[in-house]
Design a protein around this motif. Structure first.
Motif, PDB file in Angstrom:
ATOM      1  N   CYS A  85       0.808  -1.227   0.000  1.00  0.00           N
ATOM      2  CA  CYS A  85       0.000   0.000   0.000  1.00  0.00           C
ATOM      3  C   CYS A  85       0.844   1.281   0.000  1.00  0.00           C
ATOM      4  CB  CYS A  85      -0.947   0.003   1.200  1.00  0.00           C
ATOM      5  SG  CYS A  85      -0.129   0.223   2.788  1.00  0.00           S
ATOM      6  N   ASN A  86       2.148   1.157   0.014  1.00  0.00           N
ATOM      7  CA  ASN A  86       3.075   2.295  -0.048  1.00  0.00           C
ATOM      8  C   ASN A  86       3.064   3.166   1.210  1.00  0.00           C
ATOM      9  OD1 ASN A  86       5.149   3.397  -1.598  1.00  0.00           O
ATOM     10  ND2 ASN A  86       3.852   5.079  -2.278  1.00  0.00           N
ATOM     11  N   PHE A  87       2.515   2.672   2.299  1.00  0.00           N
ATOM     12  CA  PHE A  87       2.500   3.402   3.566  1.00  0.00           C
ATOM     13  C   PHE A  87       3.896   3.328   4.192  1.00  0.00           C
ATOM     14  CE2 PHE A  87       1.473   3.835   8.130  1.00  0.00           C
ATOM     15  CZ  PHE A  87       0.690   4.986   8.077  1.00  0.00           C
ATOM     16  N   PRO A  88       4.413   4.424   4.770  1.00  0.00           N
ATOM     17  CA  PRO A  88       5.736   4.365   5.396  1.00  0.00           C
ATOM     18  C   PRO A  88       5.721   3.435   6.620  1.00  0.00           C
ATOM     19  CG  PRO A  88       4.766   6.553   5.649  1.00  0.00           C
ATOM     20  CD  PRO A  88       3.819   5.752   4.831  1.00  0.00           C
ATOM     21  N   ILE A  89       6.635   2.466   6.636  1.00  0.00           N
ATOM     22  CA  ILE A  89       6.638   1.497   7.733  1.00  0.00           C
ATOM     23  C   ILE A  89       7.898   1.537   8.575  1.00  0.00           C
ATOM     24  CG2 ILE A  89       4.990  -0.141   6.785  1.00  0.00           C
ATOM     25  CD1 ILE A  89       7.245  -1.733   5.609  1.00  0.00           C
ATOM     26  N   ASP A  90       8.969   2.152   8.078  1.00  0.00           N
ATOM     27  CA  ASP A  90      10.199   2.207   8.865  1.00  0.00           C
ATOM     28  C   ASP A  90      11.129   3.258   8.289  1.00  0.00           C
ATOM     29  OD1 ASP A  90      11.946   1.553  10.863  1.00  0.00           O
ATOM     30  OD2 ASP A  90      12.429  -0.435  10.120  1.00  0.00           O
ATOM     31  N   ARG A  91      12.101   3.658   9.089  1.00  0.00           N
ATOM     32  CA  ARG A  91      13.148   4.575   8.649  1.00  0.00           C
ATOM     33  C   ARG A  91      14.474   3.875   8.890  1.00  0.00           C
ATOM     34  NH1 ARG A  91      12.419   9.619   6.620  1.00  0.00           N
ATOM     35  NH2 ARG A  91      14.013  10.423   7.953  1.00  0.00           N
ATOM     36  N   VAL A  92      15.333   3.850   7.868  1.00  0.00           N
ATOM     37  CA  VAL A  92      16.642   3.220   7.981  1.00  0.00           C
ATOM     38  C   VAL A  92      17.694   4.177   7.415  1.00  0.00           C
ATOM     39  CG1 VAL A  92      15.787   0.839   7.877  1.00  0.00           C
ATOM     40  CG2 VAL A  92      16.410   2.010   5.775  1.00  0.00           C
ATOM     41  N   TYR A  93      18.928   3.954   7.792  1.00  0.00           N
ATOM     42  CA  TYR A  93      20.013   4.775   7.263  1.00  0.00           C
ATOM     43  C   TYR A  93      20.413   4.270   5.885  1.00  0.00           C
ATOM     44  CZ  TYR A  93      20.377   7.162  11.658  1.00  0.00           C
ATOM     45  OH  TYR A  93      20.086   7.932  12.749  1.00  0.00           O
ATOM     46  N   GLN A  94      21.038   5.144   5.121  1.00  0.00           N
ATOM     47  CA  GLN A  94      21.369   4.849   3.733  1.00  0.00           C
ATOM     48  C   GLN A  94      22.283   3.649   3.572  1.00  0.00           C
ATOM     49  OE1 GLN A  94      23.166   8.550   2.638  1.00  0.00           O
ATOM     50  NE2 GLN A  94      25.206   7.904   3.217  1.00  0.00           N
ATOM     51  N   ASP A  95      23.035   3.282   4.593  1.00  0.00           N
ATOM     52  CA  ASP A  95      23.947   2.147   4.482  1.00  0.00           C
ATOM     53  C   ASP A  95      23.316   0.840   4.959  1.00  0.00           C
ATOM     54  OD1 ASP A  95      23.896   2.729   7.189  1.00  0.00           O
ATOM     55  OD2 ASP A  95      26.038   2.411   7.474  1.00  0.00           O
ATOM     56  N   SER A  96      22.029   0.846   5.273  1.00  0.00           N
ATOM     57  CA  SER A  96      21.350  -0.360   5.763  1.00  0.00           C
ATOM     58  C   SER A  96      21.183  -1.374   4.646  1.00  0.00           C
ATOM     59  CB  SER A  96      19.980  -0.013   6.331  1.00  0.00           C
ATOM     60  OG  SER A  96      20.118   0.804   7.450  1.00  0.00           O
ATOM     61  N   THR A  97      21.523  -2.616   4.944  1.00  0.00           N
ATOM     62  CA  THR A  97      21.357  -3.701   3.991  1.00  0.00           C
ATOM     63  C   THR A  97      20.799  -4.909   4.727  1.00  0.00           C
ATOM     64  OG1 THR A  97      23.613  -4.477   4.379  1.00  0.00           O
ATOM     65  CG2 THR A  97      23.292  -2.963   2.529  1.00  0.00           C
ATOM     66  N   GLY A  98      20.440  -5.903   3.976  1.00  0.00           N
ATOM     67  CA  GLY A  98      19.955  -7.132   4.591  1.00  0.00           C
ATOM     68  C   GLY A  98      18.445  -7.209   4.586  1.00  0.00           C
ATOM     69  N   HIS A  99      17.942  -8.075   5.426  1.00  0.00           N
ATOM     70  CA  HIS A  99      16.507  -8.330   5.506  1.00  0.00           C
ATOM     71  C   HIS A  99      15.939  -7.768   6.794  1.00  0.00           C
ATOM     72  CE1 HIS A  99      18.108 -11.280   2.704  1.00  0.00           C
ATOM     73  NE2 HIS A  99      16.918 -11.249   2.133  1.00  0.00           N
ATOM     74  N   LYS A 100      14.662  -7.435   6.743  1.00  0.00           N
ATOM     75  CA  LYS A 100      13.992  -6.856   7.898  1.00  0.00           C
ATOM     76  C   LYS A 100      12.567  -7.395   7.945  1.00  0.00           C
ATOM     77  CE  LYS A 100      13.363  -2.395  10.036  1.00  0.00           C
ATOM     78  NZ  LYS A 100      14.344  -2.358  11.069  1.00  0.00           N
ATOM     79  N   HIS A 101      12.118  -7.759   9.124  1.00  0.00           N
ATOM     80  CA  HIS A 101      10.735  -8.186   9.300  1.00  0.00           C
ATOM     81  C   HIS A 101       9.916  -6.953   9.636  1.00  0.00           C
ATOM     82  CE1 HIS A 101       7.607 -11.146  10.080  1.00  0.00           C
ATOM     83  NE2 HIS A 101       7.170 -10.267  10.952  1.00  0.00           N
ATOM     84  N   VAL A 102       8.878  -6.681   8.861  1.00  0.00           N
ATOM     85  CA  VAL A 102       8.090  -5.458   9.040  1.00  0.00           C
ATOM     86  C   VAL A 102       6.613  -5.796   9.131  1.00  0.00           C
ATOM     87  CG1 VAL A 102       9.751  -3.965   7.861  1.00  0.00           C
ATOM     88  CG2 VAL A 102       7.950  -5.066   6.548  1.00  0.00           C
TER      89      VAL A 102
END
Length: 102
Positions: free
Chosen positions: A47-64
């Protein structure tokens, strides 16, 4: 600006947990490491709703979990990265939109 002094003073509120010197040191180091990095918003893939904020160097997987459409799952941060200035590149390529008012 010390990171640990950013607490709210509501009357005589005392923090429940006082971090150890090792934890305080790691928090200060973390704050210094991201000082020159910019944040980006990760949006829900459905739905394109903002769900998190991360820094530009963030990589990997995230459970949201999306608060709007209730999507819950793992996302790869590399797949959901938007290139900065994309809107301006499209405008340069396609030209300005024609006005619909005449």
């Amino acid at each position: 600006m010390p990171l640990l002094n950013n607490h709210h003073s509501h009357g005589n509120h005392t923090p429940r947990y006082t971090p150890s010197s090792k934890v305080r040191e790691r928090l200060e180091l973390s704050a210094q490491e991201v000082k020159n990095l910019s944040l980006r918003t990760v949006r829900c893939p459905l739905c394109n709703f903002p769900i998190d904020r991360v820094y530009q160097d963030s990589t990997g997987h995230k459970h949201v979990k999306c608060r709007k459409c209730k999507f819950e799952g793992a996302i790869n941060l590399a797949y959901f990265r938007r290139k900065p200035g994309g809107r301006h590149r499209r405008k340069r390529y396609y030209g300005k939109r024609k006005s619909t008012t005449s």
